[in-house]
Write an enzyme that holds these catalytic residues in place. Structure first.
Site, short mmCIF file in Angstrom:
data_model
loop_
_atom_site.label_atom_id
_atom_site.label_comp_id
_atom_site.label_asym_id
_atom_site.label_seq_id
_atom_site.Cartn_x
_atom_site.Cartn_y
_atom_site.Cartn_z
N CYS A 1 -3.24 -2.90 12.64
CA CYS A 1 -4.60 -2.61 13.08
C CYS A 1 -4.91 -3.28 14.42
O CYS A 1 -5.43 -4.39 14.47
CB CYS A 1 -5.63 -3.04 12.05
SG CYS A 1 -7.29 -2.47 12.49
N GLN B 1 -5.80 -5.25 2.77
CA GLN B 1 -5.81 -6.08 3.97
C GLN B 1 -6.91 -5.73 4.98
O GLN B 1 -7.40 -6.62 5.68
CB GLN B 1 -4.44 -6.05 4.64
CG GLN B 1 -3.37 -6.72 3.80
CD GLN B 1 -2.02 -6.81 4.50
OE1 GLN B 1 -1.96 -6.90 5.72
NE2 GLN B 1 -0.96 -6.78 3.73
N ASP C 1 3.92 0.65 8.07
CA ASP C 1 4.16 -0.17 9.26
C ASP C 1 5.63 -0.33 9.62
O ASP C 1 5.96 -0.65 10.77
CB ASP C 1 3.54 -1.56 9.07
CG ASP C 1 2.02 -1.51 8.96
OD1 ASP C 1 1.44 -0.45 9.28
OD2 ASP C 1 1.42 -2.53 8.56
N ALA D 1 -4.98 3.89 7.18
CA ALA D 1 -5.31 5.31 7.25
C ALA D 1 -4.09 6.15 7.59
O ALA D 1 -3.95 7.28 7.11
CB ALA D 1 -6.41 5.53 8.28
N LYS E 1 -0.59 1.43 13.55
CA LYS E 1 -0.17 0.90 12.25
C LYS E 1 -1.41 0.51 11.45
O LYS E 1 -1.85 -0.64 11.47
CB LYS E 1 0.80 -0.26 12.45
CG LYS E 1 2.12 0.19 13.09
CD LYS E 1 3.13 -0.91 13.15
CE LYS E 1 4.41 -0.44 13.84
NZ LYS E 1 5.10 0.64 13.11
N THR E 2 -1.95 1.50 10.75
CA THR E 2 -3.17 1.31 9.97
C THR E 2 -2.98 1.87 8.57
O THR E 2 -2.10 2.72 8.33
CB THR E 2 -4.36 2.02 10.63
OG1 THR E 2 -4.15 3.45 10.60
CG2 THR E 2 -4.55 1.58 12.08
N SER F 1 0.82 -1.21 0.00
CA SER F 1 0.00 0.00 0.00
C SER F 1 0.86 1.26 0.00
O SER F 1 0.62 2.20 -0.78
CB SER F 1 -0.91 0.00 1.23
OG SER F 1 -1.63 -1.22 1.33
N CYS G 1 -9.27 3.50 12.92
CA CYS G 1 -9.59 2.09 13.07
C CYS G 1 -11.11 1.94 13.12
O CYS G 1 -11.73 2.25 14.14
CB CYS G 1 -8.96 1.53 14.34
SG CYS G 1 -9.13 -0.26 14.50
#
Length: 426
Positions: free
Chosen positions: A176, A58, A313, A324, A321-322, A29, A356
């Site tokens: 996440c 994911q 990440d 977004a 760690k998302t 991503s 999240c």
């Protein structure tokens, strides 16, 4: 290396097998997004280094595990997503030589660069739980953290006739942090809807001391646990699985820091594996003591090598760690990298934003948005701690579109996230 006042690149870099103006490690991503944003903005060659054939959305794997999406809806060929004009080096990175502006690949090839962006994501450490690698994917042992296993989660849930369900969460860092409990809520809600909830004992076992790191969102999550009748177990870390005997072994840490071993029987167990920085990053010159890329948490620029940036990440910025988070980090990296190319100091700042969407039921989501320090920063003028159908539609319908059609095409969507204070929710 490149210093802050010149564009010098070491001769060793230029003498490597190939030299790139911008070299991106990781074609997930983060890598695809920054490559798409940089396309047309720089002179010279740009390449993505990544050995994988596919790219996955994911965040959709929770909904695969919940029977809402199919795996095929979350995956596309990597080749179709590499931006035009960007080279794809289909190899794994193996080592970093930042003093000479070079990256070594698994086959021994050395690539030189003027600027480096490091974003390979996290690795899943299945072997850190004894017996997990052998047990996963059969006998009721499932996980949404690997795409090919997520459909098995749904198979386990929909065929469940009664017994003990366990959902685990390891110590941080993980992708996440809300995902381990989301699937617990969906499983309980599915059993309720099919009239079999009364035959199931459901337990959530987390190695952490609480349900969620941002305290504002803990009350609605605890309410969801209570509503679904899920047993909460804190500081309870999965250390081993006996797949044949269907037993899960946990280390439980008490308030006085003493530990004891607890063995739990299960009929189904959803495991979130321990996670860490990729092995090729750990111990490298660009990593911190924990193995993550050592960056300034606002500029996303390396603290020692100004021609290196990181996002996603693999960066050590202390954000959730998302997906977004990297959506907001990407334009910061691009702006500051372009400034560095001009021997200027970049002024773009990342504020730690993360999001999240916490799925508490089918059709209801608590939309957690926050920045550094746990400041609640919702995008909409509604109390984000209230589970809403509108947030479900956002996650199910809009966010996948945002990923495939906006982010990966390098379009920077400006969304106003405002810090707000809300009354307590009980």
């Amino acid at each position: 290396m490149l210093d802050s006042t010149s564009n010098r690149t070491d001769d060793a870099a230029r003498a490597a097998a190939a030299f790139y103006e911008v070299l991106i490690i990781g074609g997930g991503s983060a890598g695809l997004t920054v490559a798409a944003m940089l396309r047309g903005k720089i002179q010279g060659r740009m390449a993505i280094v990544d050995p994988t054939d596919t790219n996955a959305y994911q965040p959709g794997w929770t909904l695969v595990g919940g029977g809402v999406f199919t795996l095929e809806q979350t995956i596309k060929p990597e080749a179709a997503l590499i931006p035009r004009g960007v080279e794809w080096v289909k190899q794994a990175a193996a080592r970093f030589d930042p003093e000479h502006d070079r990256v070594g690949l698994a086959d021994g090839t050395m690539l030189g660069y003027r600027f480096l962006i490091v974003c390979p994501g996290l690795q899943l450490d299945w072997d850190r739980v004894d017996g997990l690698a052998e047990a996963i994917g059969s006998g009721g042992v499932c996980s949404n953290y690997r795409g090919d296993l997520a459909a098995y989660t749904w198979a386990c849930i929909k065929s469940f006739k009664g017994g003990k369900m366990i959902f685990t969460q390891p110590p941080s860092p993980i992708k996440c942090a809300g995902a381990p409990q989301k699937i617990a809520y969906l499983a309980a809600d599915h059993l309720r809807r099919t009239g079999t909830r009364g035959s199931a004992d459901i337990a959530f076992c987390t190695a952490l001391p609480g349900l969620f790191g941002v305290q504002s969102f803990v009350p609605p999550l605890k309410a969801a646990m209570k509503r679904h009748g899920i047993e909460e177990n804190y500081r309870t870390n999965l250390t081993a699985i006996d797949g044949k005997a269907k037993k899960a072994i946990f280390t439980v840490t008490a308030a006085d820091e003493t530990t004891r071993e607890v063995v739990r029987d299960y009929d189904m167990i959803h495991v979130t594996p321990p996670q860490s920085a990729p092995d090729f990053l750990k111990g490298s010159p660009i990593a911190d003591a924990t193995g993550f890329v050592d960056v300034d948490k606002h500029s996303m620029q390396h603290v020692r090598y100004p021609n290196i940036f990181s996002l996603g990440d693999a960066a050590n910025s202390p954000n959730s760690k998302t997906l977004a988070a990297l959506r907001i980090q990407a334009p910061v990296v691009v702006q500051n990298l372009i400034a560095a190319m001009k021997s200027e100091v970049g002024t773009a700042q990342y504020d730690g934003y993360g999001s999240c969407p916490l799925t508490t039921d089918y059709g209801r989501i608590v939309l957690a948005e926050f920045t550094y320090g746990g400041k609640v920063t919702p995008s909409f003028p509604l109390d984000p701690r209230v589970p809403r159908y509108s947030s479900w539609r956002l996650k199910k319908d809009f966010l996948p579109f945002l990923y495939w059609q906006v982010m990966l095409r390098g379009i920077d969507v400006k969304i106003a996230h405002k810090e707000r204070v809300f009354a307590d929710v009980v």
